[in-house]
Design an enzyme around this catalytic site. Structure first.
Site, PDB file in Angstrom:
ATOM      1  CG  HIS A   5       0.120   0.247   2.802  1.00 18.04           C
ATOM      2  ND1 HIS A   5      -0.067   1.486   3.052  1.00 18.04           N
ATOM      3  CD2 HIS A   5      -0.135  -0.641   3.510  1.00 18.04           C
ATOM      4  CE1 HIS A   5       0.925   1.298   3.769  1.00 18.04           C
ATOM      5  NE2 HIS A   5       0.950   0.066   4.384  1.00 18.04           N
ATOM      6  CD  GLU A  28      -2.304  -6.896  12.399  1.00 15.10           C
ATOM      7  OE1 GLU A  28      -2.766  -7.608  13.092  1.00 15.10           O
ATOM      8  OE2 GLU A  28      -2.054  -6.063  13.364  1.00 15.10           O
TER       9      GLU A  28
END
Length: 172
Positions: free
Chosen positions: A14, A87
């Site tokens: 990102h 995560e």
């Protein structure tokens, strides 16, 4: 498609996120991130990889990155938002990619570090040209992407089977 044809995975981190008073999952892109996401989208289009499927984390910053990047594409690929990317370890990301249908050839995975960089390192048993050196030198900053290629079915994806064929990171 035949499983004998090479498959490509674009591992896309990102773009630069902001740090407002929200949970980590809800952090939006910073102004710089919005600009770099669009540039990364143009670079992906320039790579000539016809993305069949986008698999994107559900975090706000990854969804915003993909929304801005994909605007540069001549045709929007099917997009799946997957909470398991947030995560995730490299091993968890490999397990997720192993679920990809074999009629899909080229995938972009939009996620987070350290998982995305770790996955690029773990999958790449070798590299073409200077892509590996550039990735080692630059690391994996926000909005960077690496492209790996491998032969076989998605279920056969495992550490060391891919070749790092391209790497791009925005200028600092």
């Amino acid at each position: 498609m035949s499983v004998a044809e090479p498959r490509r995975i674009v591992l896309f981190r990102h773009a630069k996120a902001d740090w407002p008073q929200v949970t980590d999952h809800e952090r939006p892109l910073a102004e710089r991130g919005r600009k770099e996401a669009a540039v990364a989208g143009r670079k992906l289009v320039d790579s000539g990889i016809p993305i069949d499927l986008a698999v994107c984390s559900t975090a706000t910053r990854t969804r915003e990155t993909w929304k801005l990047a994909v605007q540069e594409f001549p045709q929007r690929p099917k997009t799946v938002y997957e909470e398991r990317i947030y995560e995730a370890s490299p091993g968890e990301l490999i397990a997720l990619l192993n679920e990809t249908p074999d009629d899909v050839r080229d995938v972009v995975l939009i996620g987070h570090n350290p998982g995305i960089q770790g996955l690029a390192d773990i999958l790449s048993g070798r590299s073409d040209g200077d892509a590996g050196e550039r990735m080692r030198r630059r690391g994996f900053p926000a909005a960077a992407f690496a492209v790996v290629s491998f032969d076989g079915s998605w279920k056969s994806l495992e550490p060391g089977v891919a070749t790092l064929i391209d790497y791009w990171a925005p200028s600092e």
